[in-house]
Design a protein around this motif. Structure first.
Motif, mmCIF file in Angstrom:
data_model
loop_
_atom_site.group_PDB
_atom_site.id
_atom_site.type_symbol
_atom_site.label_atom_id
_atom_site.label_comp_id
_atom_site.label_asym_id
_atom_site.label_seq_id
_atom_site.Cartn_x
_atom_site.Cartn_y
_atom_site.Cartn_z
ATOM 1 N N ILE A 137 2.850 -23.265 22.261
ATOM 2 C CA ILE A 137 1.792 -23.231 21.254
ATOM 3 C C ILE A 137 1.833 -24.544 20.486
ATOM 4 O O ILE A 137 2.891 -24.951 20.005
ATOM 5 N N THR A 142 4.660 -28.779 18.723
ATOM 6 C CA THR A 142 4.607 -27.912 19.901
ATOM 7 C C THR A 142 5.866 -27.071 19.945
ATOM 8 O O THR A 142 6.973 -27.592 19.831
ATOM 9 N N VAL A 156 1.648 -15.054 18.034
ATOM 10 C CA VAL A 156 1.596 -16.456 17.608
ATOM 11 C C VAL A 156 2.165 -16.574 16.196
ATOM 12 O O VAL A 156 2.898 -17.512 15.885
ATOM 13 N N THR A 170 5.960 -16.441 16.269
ATOM 14 C CA THR A 170 6.446 -17.730 16.762
ATOM 15 C C THR A 170 6.436 -18.767 15.649
ATOM 16 O O THR A 170 7.401 -19.515 15.471
ATOM 17 N N ASP A 199 -9.478 -22.779 24.316
ATOM 18 C CA ASP A 199 -8.530 -21.684 24.541
ATOM 19 C C ASP A 199 -9.090 -20.313 24.165
ATOM 20 O O ASP A 199 -8.519 -19.285 24.528
ATOM 21 N N SER A 231 -3.312 -14.952 13.507
ATOM 22 C CA SER A 231 -2.303 -15.266 14.521
ATOM 23 C C SER A 231 -1.387 -14.081 14.824
ATOM 24 O O SER A 231 -0.779 -14.033 15.884
ATOM 25 N N VAL A 285 1.588 -13.633 22.738
ATOM 26 C CA VAL A 285 1.985 -14.730 23.627
ATOM 27 C C VAL A 285 2.080 -14.168 25.044
ATOM 28 O O VAL A 285 2.720 -13.144 25.278
ATOM 29 N N HIS A 295 -0.720 -21.807 26.974
ATOM 30 C CA HIS A 295 -0.584 -23.079 26.270
ATOM 31 C C HIS A 295 -1.757 -23.112 25.308
ATOM 32 O O HIS A 295 -2.860 -23.542 25.656
ATOM 33 N N LEU A 296 -1.508 -22.642 24.110
ATOM 34 C CA LEU A 296 -2.531 -22.418 23.101
ATOM 35 C C LEU A 296 -2.453 -23.493 22.034
ATOM 36 O O LEU A 296 -1.361 -23.895 21.630
ATOM 37 N N SER A 297 -3.609 -23.923 21.562
ATOM 38 C CA SER A 297 -3.674 -24.878 20.454
ATOM 39 C C SER A 297 -4.398 -24.225 19.288
ATOM 40 O O SER A 297 -5.509 -23.711 19.451
#
Length: 106
Positions: A4, A15, A24, A27, A57, A86, A91, A96-98
């Motif tokens: 992420i 990252t 998310v 995390t 995304d 979030s 996850v 591969h999340l932005s």
């Protein structure tokens, strides 16, 4: 391993490698990401884990629930079309999340 990218409102990106099954928000909190307050700990009763998901995304995420949609009207920074909480984004294996955090959560 899932990753992420957390970008703060000033444009600084961090990252983080994430664990499948976590949210998310979990995390972010576990890794000290500034801009995610998470007052309710992920129980969908506040809006202090508001993020803006990168448009590229957005289609990869599960749909927003009605409750999440309602909570987004209580954010400190106005919601946008790409707003999500979030804590409601799980996850997944190949993620591969932005996301970008707003200027404030409170």
């Amino acid at each position: 391993m899932p990753q992420i990218d957390f970008t703060d409102y000033e444009g600084n990106t961090t990252t983080i490698e994430a664990n499948v099954g976590d949210s998310v928000m979990e995390t972010a909190v576990r890794n000290g990401i500034e801009g995610i307050v998470a007052e309710c700990g992920g129980s969908l009763s506040c809006a202090t884990c508001h993020v803006f998901v990168d448009e590229a995304d957005a289609n990869e995420l599960p749909p927003m629930s009605d409750m999440e949609d309602e909570m987004l009207y209580g954010t400190a920074v106005d919601r946008q079309d790409n707003s999500r909480l979030s804590c409601q984004i799980p996850v997944t294996e190949d993620m591969h999340l932005s996301v970008t955090t707003p200027e404030t959560q409170v």
